[in-house]
Scaffold this motif. Structure first.
Motif, short mmCIF file in Angstrom:
data_model
loop_
_atom_site.label_atom_id
_atom_site.label_comp_id
_atom_site.label_asym_id
_atom_site.label_seq_id
_atom_site.Cartn_x
_atom_site.Cartn_y
_atom_site.Cartn_z
N SER A 66 0.75 -1.08 0.08
CA SER A 66 0.02 -0.02 0.02
C SER A 66 0.86 1.49 -0.11
CB SER A 66 -0.81 0.07 1.33
OG SER A 66 -1.81 -1.03 1.04
N ASP A 69 -3.61 -2.44 -5.58
CA ASP A 69 -2.86 -3.08 -4.74
C ASP A 69 -3.40 -4.52 -4.41
OD1 ASP A 69 -2.09 -3.52 -1.87
OD2 ASP A 69 -2.59 -1.37 -1.17
N ARG A 92 1.57 -2.26 12.63
CA ARG A 92 0.74 -1.33 12.18
C ARG A 92 -0.90 -1.61 12.61
NH1 ARG A 92 -2.37 -1.34 7.20
NH2 ARG A 92 -1.49 -3.28 6.76
MG LIG Z 1 -2.07 -2.95 2.21
#
Ligand SMILES: [Mg+2]
Ligand SMILES: Nc1ncnc2c1ncn2[C@@H]1O[C@H](COP(=O)(O)OP(=O)(O)OP(=O)(O)O)[C@@H](O)[C@H]1O
Length: 218
Positions: free
Chosen positions: A22, A101, A155
């Motif tokens: 991403s 993506d 994340r």
């Molecule tokens: Mg991603």
């Protein structure tokens, strides 16, 4: 419907969870706009259309752990077919660049290799549904399995209180299988022209490597 003539360029960014897809898709889109002066349509998989986003919710729901590989494959393909029809094909016909993506290679790897269906049925389905709409270039961002897992858990820890989604929950052995699948599928060009790039470097350096490959197909 007769497919409109294709004029734009279609790039898919692939690789395991946490590889930096991403991050790279965003940087690449910006660079294509700035340097190639093309309009860029960014899409994500699964999803990218109202129908596809609903399919995405089903696919990523941690409560649905027993989904079999064929169900998974057909749902991913359903989302993808809708995305091709509604977004990608019209964008290419209008001469835009499409940056996706994840795309077909993810199904080849996750359902084909890791899910034991094998790559061939996945490719057969794709050919039947959208063979005129495959990427001009598939970029695999490669990182060691453990690195990908630790990046995505870092994340997501904040966003979801530490809970892994259904794909992440399968652990390191699975992540190794996925990584090996991406490398093999890309080397064999199963989803068309593909390059494997080292995703361990800082994001700016990975972006340079990707740009070097992408500019050849623009
Ligand atoms: Mg991603
Ligand atoms: N080259 C890099 N070096 C170090 N960290 C990175 C790099 N690229 C991305 N990251 C960080 O790693 C995490 C995962 O990156 P990103 O979300 O782009 O990966 P992804 O492949 O899209 O993951 P997912 O499969 O979960 O969607 C993010 O926190 C991001 O900031």
């Amino acid at each position: 419907m007769t497919p409109a003539k294709r004029r734009g360029v279609f790039i898919a960014i692939e690789g395991p969870d946490g590889a930096g897809k991403s991050t790279q898709a965003a940087m690449l889109a910006e660079r294509i706009e700035r340097e190639a002066r093309l309009r860029v349509v960014r899409v994500r998989e699964p999803g990218g259309t109202p129908t596809g986003e609903r399919v995405r919710e089903v696919l990523l729901d941690p409560k649905l752990a027993a989904m079999c590989p064929w169900t998974e494959l057909l749902l991913y393909m359903a989302s993808r077919a809708q995305l091709v029809e509604e977004v990608i094909r019209p964008a290419l016909a209008a001469g835009h660049a499409v940056v996706s993506d994840r795309f077909l290679l993810s199904s080849v790897v996750y359902q084909g290799y890791a899910g034991a269906i094998g790559p061939r049925p996945v490719l057969t389905l794709a050919r039947a549904a959208f063979k005129d709409c495959l990427p001009d270039l598939t970029v695999v961002v490669d990182v060691p399995a453990a690195e990908g897992l630790s990046r995505s858990s870092r994340r997501r820890r904040g966003a979801r209180g530490g809970k892994a989604d259904r794909v992440e929950a399968k652990g390191l052995a699975y992540a190794e299988k996925v990584r090996a699948g991406f490398l093999d599928a890309a080397k064999r060009r199963l989803a068309g022209r593909s390059v494997i790039l080292d995703g361990r470097a800082p994001a700016g350096e990975v972006a340079e490597d990707i740009w070097h490959e992408v500019r050849r197909v623009l």
